[in-house]
Design a protein around this motif. Structure first.
Motif, PDB file in Angstrom:
ATOM      1  N   SER A 110       0.824  -1.220   0.000  1.00 53.67           N
ATOM      2  CA  SER A 110       0.000   0.000   0.000  1.00 53.67           C
ATOM      3  C   SER A 110       0.856   1.268   0.000  1.00 53.67           C
ATOM      4  N   TYR A 127       3.717 -12.571   9.202  1.00 52.12           N
ATOM      5  CA  TYR A 127       3.889 -11.641   8.086  1.00 52.12           C
ATOM      6  C   TYR A 127       4.893 -10.531   8.384  1.00 52.12           C
ATOM      7  N   PRO A 152      -6.603 -11.021  13.111  1.00 57.31           N
ATOM      8  CA  PRO A 152      -7.768 -10.438  12.409  1.00 57.31           C
ATOM      9  C   PRO A 152      -8.558  -9.486  13.295  1.00 57.31           C
ATOM     10  N   PHE A 153      -9.194  -8.487  12.646  1.00 53.38           N
ATOM     11  CA  PHE A 153     -10.200  -7.686  13.342  1.00 53.38           C
ATOM     12  C   PHE A 153     -11.423  -8.555  13.552  1.00 53.38           C
ATOM     13  N   PRO A 213      -5.445  -0.377   4.113  1.00 55.13           N
ATOM     14  CA  PRO A 213      -4.142  -0.525   3.456  1.00 55.13           C
ATOM     15  C   PRO A 213      -3.342  -1.742   3.931  1.00 55.13           C
TER      16      PRO A 213
HETATM   17  C1  LIG Z   1      -2.266  -6.784  11.557  1.00 51.48           C
HETATM   18  S1  LIG Z   1      -2.438  -7.504  10.003  1.00 51.48           S
HETATM   19  C2  LIG Z   1      -4.033  -6.940   9.473  1.00 51.48           C
HETATM   20  C3  LIG Z   1      -5.127  -7.862   9.882  1.00 51.48           C
HETATM   21  C4  LIG Z   1      -6.518  -7.406   9.426  1.00 51.48           C
HETATM   22  N1  LIG Z   1      -6.988  -6.278  10.208  1.00 51.48           N
HETATM   23  C5  LIG Z   1      -7.553  -8.535   9.464  1.00 51.48           C
HETATM   24  O1  LIG Z   1      -8.699  -8.313   9.893  1.00 51.48           O
HETATM   25  O2  LIG Z   1      -7.213  -9.666   9.088  1.00 51.48           O
HETATM   26  C6  LIG Z   1      -1.328  -6.597   8.993  1.00 51.48           C
HETATM   27  C7  LIG Z   1      -1.253  -7.081   7.535  1.00 51.48           C
HETATM   28  O3  LIG Z   1      -0.380  -6.181   6.837  1.00 51.48           O
HETATM   29  C8  LIG Z   1       0.189  -6.905   5.746  1.00 51.48           C
HETATM   30  N2  LIG Z   1       1.320  -6.071   5.226  1.00 51.48           N
HETATM   31  C9  LIG Z   1       2.588  -5.958   5.709  1.00 51.48           C
HETATM   32  N3  LIG Z   1       3.279  -5.046   4.987  1.00 51.48           N
HETATM   33  C10 LIG Z   1       2.430  -4.561   4.030  1.00 51.48           C
HETATM   34  C11 LIG Z   1       2.535  -3.572   2.999  1.00 51.48           C
HETATM   35  N4  LIG Z   1       3.668  -2.903   2.782  1.00 51.48           N
HETATM   36  N5  LIG Z   1       1.445  -3.318   2.237  1.00 51.48           N
HETATM   37  C12 LIG Z   1       0.266  -4.004   2.436  1.00 51.48           C
HETATM   38  N6  LIG Z   1       0.117  -4.957   3.387  1.00 51.48           N
HETATM   39  C13 LIG Z   1       1.172  -5.228   4.191  1.00 51.48           C
HETATM   40  C14 LIG Z   1       0.536  -8.248   6.374  1.00 51.48           C
HETATM   41  O4  LIG Z   1       0.672  -9.257   5.395  1.00 51.48           O
HETATM   42  C15 LIG Z   1      -0.664  -8.479   7.328  1.00 51.48           C
HETATM   43  O5  LIG Z   1      -1.637  -9.316   6.741  1.00 51.48           O
END
Ligand SMILES: C[S@@+](CC[C@H](N)C(=O)[O-])C[C@H]1O[C@@H](n2cnc3c(N)ncnc32)[C@H](O)[C@@H]1O
Length: 303
Positions: free
Chosen positions: A65, A90, A232-233, A255
């Protein structure tokens, strides 16, 4: 308490009990505020052209993003939980400066794509104890530098306490007691204006509004195992943010979309969505959850 001409109450030395129709201009006219506020004029904001929803919307993009292929000024609400960089599946092992650079690059992109008065809500927890890293405070500074206006923060209380956690540091001793977090934060930012300059339909009930405008939210977290993502949320959390901070038919962006909860909640609540994640596995989970929701009405019709 003094009464002004058109309003019910003004701020007094003792505060005020009734907020409806409250005139706060005296409070915001003080030096504490007047020299720092960078709010745009409503008429100028209404002159900004808002792009029509195109085929860039209602999609999960499997890419970073840091660069989003979507137009300026098109998103009503962004809601996210960034990677914490703490060793989840991740997470990269970035140092604090590199990590904050990523958050800042994404924050700039979010600012670009938000429409005037659009909101950016970031779910984040502070880290560690030795020392404690106050990500909330660092995130506030970074986003203020980008130009965001801070609207406050919500404490998301995820557990009632006295749970299984026994990370006390030392047991019943002043030697090294450690705090055990049962909460995270939702930081609330806006672009260019604290109010949406445009009109739209809000679909939040009186009860939901009363609950959601309190600064502490008691909502249970989602099970990582059930969703197949480490963090996950929950749908109720995303729904509350969406209903409080966006209009029906807005485009909602996440994002760092992970398993797609924000996008799914947006769809269920008659909003458009856009999500980004660098993991193909999580993008697939997100798309499948959204597709399953699309199949719901046809299943219903058949029965
Ligand atoms: C805390 S998790 C989000 C979980 C989400 N709220 C859900 O309900 O599943 C953060 C996410 O950011 C992604 N991520 C890490 N770096 C990123 C980047 N530069 N751009 C987009 N996504 C990224 C990871 O793969 C991970 O799935």
């Amino acid at each position: 308490m003094k009464k002004s001409k058109n309003k019910n109450t003004v701020t007094s030395s003792f505060g005020t009990t009734k907020r409806e129709g409250h005139d706060s201009s005296e409070f915001y006219g003080r030096n504490l505020y007047s020299k720092h506020l960078n709010v745009a004029n409503k008429k100028d904001l209404l002159d900004i052209k808002i792009p029509k929803i195109g085929d860039w919307a209602d999609k999960i993009y499997c890419q970073s993003s840091e660069n989003m292929p979507i137009p300026d000024n098109c998103i009503g609400l962004a809601f996210t939980s960034p990677p914490y960089n703490v060793g989840k599946d991740y997470d990269l092992d970035l140092d604090l400066i590199e990590y904050l650079e990523l958050i800042k690059d994404v924050g700039r992109e979010v600012f670009r794509v938000l429409r005037p008065g659009g909101r950016y809500i970031i779910n984040i927890a502070n880290l560690g104890r030795k020392p404690y890293i106050p990500l909330t405070s660092l995130f506030h500074d970074i986003h203020a530098e980008i130009g965001f206006l801070s609207m406050g923060e919500i404490i998301w209380q995820k557990a009632k306490g006295a749970s299984g956690s026994c990370a006390w540091g030392s047991w019943k001793s002043a030697k090294a007691p450690r705090l055990r977090d049962i909460h995270e934060y939702l930081l609330v930012f806006a672009k260019q204006s604290f109010s949406r300059p445009d009109k739209g339909i809000s679909d939040i009930s009186k009860e939901e509004f009363m609950e959601a405008t309190l600064s502490i939210w008691n909502l249970p977290p989602e099970s990582a195992k059930r969703i197949g993502h480490p963090a996950p949320f929950s749908i109720p959390l995303a729904e509350r943010v969406i209903k409080l901070y966006s209009y029906v038919d807005d485009v909602v962006l996440d994002p760092f979309v992970g398993s797609g909860t924000t996008c799914l909640a947006a769809k269920i609540n008659n909003r458009h969505y856009v999500g980004f994640d660098i993991s193909e596995e999580y993008c697939l989970i997100a798309e499948e959850r959204i597709k399953a929701e699309e199949l719901q009405p046809s299943l219903f019709e058949k029965s």
